[in-house]
Design a protein around this motif. Structure first.
Motif, PDB file in Angstrom:
ATOM      1  N   ARG A 210       0.824  -1.215   0.000  1.00 30.71           N
ATOM      2  CA  ARG A 210       0.000   0.000   0.000  1.00 30.71           C
ATOM      3  C   ARG A 210       0.852   1.256   0.000  1.00 30.71           C
ATOM      4  O   ARG A 210       0.602   2.204  -0.756  1.00 30.71           O
ATOM      5  CB  ARG A 210      -0.903  -0.012   1.230  1.00 30.71           C
ATOM      6  CG  ARG A 210      -1.849   1.195   1.329  1.00 30.71           C
ATOM      7  CD  ARG A 210      -2.404   1.301   2.742  1.00 30.71           C
ATOM      8  NE  ARG A 210      -1.350   1.574   3.712  1.00 30.71           N
ATOM      9  CZ  ARG A 210      -1.409   1.230   4.997  1.00 30.71           C
ATOM     10  NH1 ARG A 210      -2.449   0.571   5.470  1.00 30.71           N
ATOM     11  NH2 ARG A 210      -0.406   1.530   5.813  1.00 30.71           N
ATOM     12  N   ASP A 211       1.879   1.268   0.847  1.00 30.94           N
ATOM     13  CA  ASP A 211       2.709   2.464   0.994  1.00 30.94           C
ATOM     14  C   ASP A 211       3.871   2.504   0.011  1.00 30.94           C
ATOM     15  O   ASP A 211       4.633   3.473  -0.002  1.00 30.94           O
ATOM     16  CB  ASP A 211       3.263   2.548   2.421  1.00 30.94           C
ATOM     17  CG  ASP A 211       2.158   2.652   3.462  1.00 30.94           C
ATOM     18  OD1 ASP A 211       1.028   3.034   3.089  1.00 30.94           O
ATOM     19  OD2 ASP A 211       2.425   2.344   4.641  1.00 30.94           O
ATOM     20  N   GLU A 212       4.004   1.440  -0.796  1.00 30.26           N
ATOM     21  CA  GLU A 212       5.088   1.350  -1.779  1.00 30.26           C
ATOM     22  C   GLU A 212       6.451   1.551  -1.122  1.00 30.26           C
ATOM     23  O   GLU A 212       7.321   2.254  -1.629  1.00 30.26           O
ATOM     24  CB  GLU A 212       4.881   2.357  -2.916  1.00 30.26           C
ATOM     25  CG  GLU A 212       3.604   2.112  -3.708  1.00 30.26           C
ATOM     26  CD  GLU A 212       3.438   3.070  -4.874  1.00 30.26           C
ATOM     27  OE1 GLU A 212       4.192   4.063  -4.937  1.00 30.26           O
ATOM     28  OE2 GLU A 212       2.568   2.823  -5.725  1.00 30.26           O
ATOM     29  N   THR A 213       6.624   0.926   0.036  1.00 33.58           N
ATOM     30  CA  THR A 213       7.889   1.014   0.763  1.00 33.58           C
ATOM     31  C   THR A 213       8.779  -0.193   0.512  1.00 33.58           C
ATOM     32  O   THR A 213       9.839  -0.317   1.126  1.00 33.58           O
ATOM     33  CB  THR A 213       7.634   1.139   2.271  1.00 33.58           C
ATOM     34  OG1 THR A 213       6.806   0.051   2.705  1.00 33.58           O
ATOM     35  CG2 THR A 213       6.945   2.456   2.594  1.00 33.58           C
ATOM     36  N   GLY A 214       8.355  -1.082  -0.360  1.00 26.67           N
ATOM     37  CA  GLY A 214       9.140  -2.268  -0.646  1.00 26.67           C
ATOM     38  C   GLY A 214       8.369  -3.190  -1.567  1.00 26.67           C
ATOM     39  O   GLY A 214       7.524  -2.749  -2.350  1.00 26.67           O
ATOM     40  N   TYR A 215       8.646  -4.482  -1.434  1.00 23.18           N
ATOM     41  CA  TYR A 215       8.028  -5.474  -2.308  1.00 23.18           C
ATOM     42  C   TYR A 215       7.787  -6.732  -1.495  1.00 23.18           C
ATOM     43  O   TYR A 215       8.670  -7.180  -0.755  1.00 23.18           O
ATOM     44  CB  TYR A 215       8.952  -5.768  -3.494  1.00 23.18           C
ATOM     45  CG  TYR A 215       8.352  -6.676  -4.533  1.00 23.18           C
ATOM     46  CD1 TYR A 215       7.385  -6.211  -5.412  1.00 23.18           C
ATOM     47  CD2 TYR A 215       8.754  -8.005  -4.633  1.00 23.18           C
ATOM     48  CE1 TYR A 215       6.830  -7.045  -6.369  1.00 23.18           C
ATOM     49  CE2 TYR A 215       8.213  -8.847  -5.587  1.00 23.18           C
ATOM     50  CZ  TYR A 215       7.247  -8.358  -6.455  1.00 23.18           C
ATOM     51  OH  TYR A 215       6.696  -9.184  -7.391  1.00 23.18           O
ATOM     52  N   ALA A 216       6.590  -7.296  -1.603  1.00 19.66           N
ATOM     53  CA  ALA A 216       6.232  -8.468  -0.810  1.00 19.66           C
ATOM     54  C   ALA A 216       5.654  -9.555  -1.706  1.00 19.66           C
ATOM     55  O   ALA A 216       4.911  -9.263  -2.653  1.00 19.66           O
ATOM     56  CB  ALA A 216       5.226  -8.092   0.275  1.00 19.66           C
ATOM     57  N   THR A 217       5.991 -10.802  -1.408  1.00 19.81           N
ATOM     58  CA  THR A 217       5.419 -11.947  -2.112  1.00 19.81           C
ATOM     59  C   THR A 217       5.019 -12.998  -1.090  1.00 19.81           C
ATOM     60  O   THR A 217       5.631 -13.115  -0.024  1.00 19.81           O
ATOM     61  CB  THR A 217       6.422 -12.575  -3.095  1.00 19.81           C
ATOM     62  OG1 THR A 217       7.610 -12.948  -2.386  1.00 19.81           O
ATOM     63  CG2 THR A 217       6.779 -11.612  -4.204  1.00 19.81           C
ATOM     64  N   SER A 218       3.985 -13.762  -1.433  1.00 15.65           N
ATOM     65  CA  SER A 218       3.535 -14.838  -0.551  1.00 15.65           C
ATOM     66  C   SER A 218       2.763 -15.849  -1.386  1.00 15.65           C
ATOM     67  O   SER A 218       2.190 -15.504  -2.421  1.00 15.65           O
ATOM     68  CB  SER A 218       2.647 -14.281   0.571  1.00 15.65           C
ATOM     69  OG  SER A 218       1.509 -13.630   0.032  1.00 15.65           O
ATOM     70  N   PRO A 219       2.757 -17.113  -0.955  1.00 12.59           N
ATOM     71  CA  PRO A 219       1.987 -18.122  -1.677  1.00 12.59           C
ATOM     72  C   PRO A 219       0.496 -17.937  -1.388  1.00 12.59           C
ATOM     73  O   PRO A 219       0.140 -17.305  -0.384  1.00 12.59           O
ATOM     74  CB  PRO A 219       2.519 -19.433  -1.086  1.00 12.59           C
ATOM     75  CG  PRO A 219       2.975 -19.064   0.297  1.00 12.59           C
ATOM     76  CD  PRO A 219       3.465 -17.654   0.201  1.00 12.59           C
TER      77      PRO A 219
END
Length: 272
Positions: free
Chosen positions: A58-67
């Motif tokens: 949401r805040d575009e402070t990084g990158y997240a991935t999850s299954p």
């Protein structure tokens, strides 16, 4: 406060642990990570990780991935290459930096024990995605903190980058490992580096020490750590990404190296 950038999250530990998410933090989110460390149940741990993933996106402070919607995002094959790994196991959250050991439980330090076994993570990809010098192809290797910025460099580019890291003023966000290395080297040292592409070796000649100066040995030891910082170490005895040979120049070396005759010249790189 300095925070690790890459993070992995699991339920359980060992080769059969369940991967929950991976997050690349461009900005510090230390308070959220501290809350995750103190989760009291597996469900609470999962919820807090999912909340951090949503906040990062949401805040575009990084990158997240999850299954199941995403797959493993890192170039390294297991969490051994991740800055910090979190696992809920046995009623508490354990943390592990770069695959070294599970050194904290619920945020509290756990002293090492003679009975400890090497950390094992679930396999995430078959090979390392780094494309630099002799790209890593084994999960046994421990990747250095400065490899990520240099993984595409060939040996002469790597030599230039190391010289810049050693001689230019440190900028914001300088990795703590690089800052610690610089503290072990006198600030007025000069360097003549020869990059040998066939041997994949950097010969580093250090100018600035008097004969029999005990500090020269300290500098030699500090520079010998470069392959671990910019590459990897392999407990199985595999070859490093590159090797270094450190020489301490005599007081007249500048006379035979014209570029160093100017005392304002801090570093010279020669490519073979």
């Amino acid at each position: 406060m300095n925070c690790a950038i890459t993070h992995d999250f699991y339920l359980g530990r060992g080769p059969d642990a369940e991967w929950v998410a991976s997050i690349d933090l461009n900005q510090c989110a230390c308070s959220s990570l501290a809350a995750i460390e103190r989760a009291g149940t597996a469900e609470e741990f999962r919820r807090r990780v999912e909340r951090l993933c949503l906040m990062v996106c949401r805040d575009e402070t990084g990158y997240a991935t999850s299954p199941p919607s995403s797959t493993w995002q890192w170039l390294w094959p297991t969490s051994h290459g991740t800055d910090r790994t979190y696992a809920f196991d046995g009623g508490a959250v354990w943390t592990c930096p770069r695959g070294q050991r599970w050194l904290a439980r619920a945020g509290d330090y756990v002293p090492p024990s003679p009975e400890e076994s090497p950390v094992v993570f679930p396999p995430a990809r078959d090979t390392c995605g780094y494309t630099g010098i002799d790209a890593a192809d084994t999960t046994a290797r421990r990747y250095g903190p400065l490899l990520g910025h240099t993984h595409c460099d060939d040996i002469d580019e790597l030599g230039m980058r190391i010289l810049a890291d050693l001689t230019l003023p440190p900028g914001p966000g300088t990795p703590s490992e690089l800052a610690a290395l610089r503290l072990r080297l006198a600030p007025d040292l000069r360097y003549a580096v020869t990059a040998d592409s066939s041997a994949v070796e950097l010969e580093i000649e250090v100018l600035g020490y008097r004969a029999d100066d005990p500090a020269a040995d300290l500098a030699r030891d500090a520079l010998a750590s470069l392959p671990a910082l910019y590459g990897w170490t392999d407990p199985d005895g595999g070859p490093p990404r590159f090797s270094v040979r450190v020489l301490i120049a005599d007081a007249h070396r500048h006379a035979s190296h014209p570029a160093l005759a100017d005392r304002h010249t801090r570093a010279v790189l020669t490519v073979h």
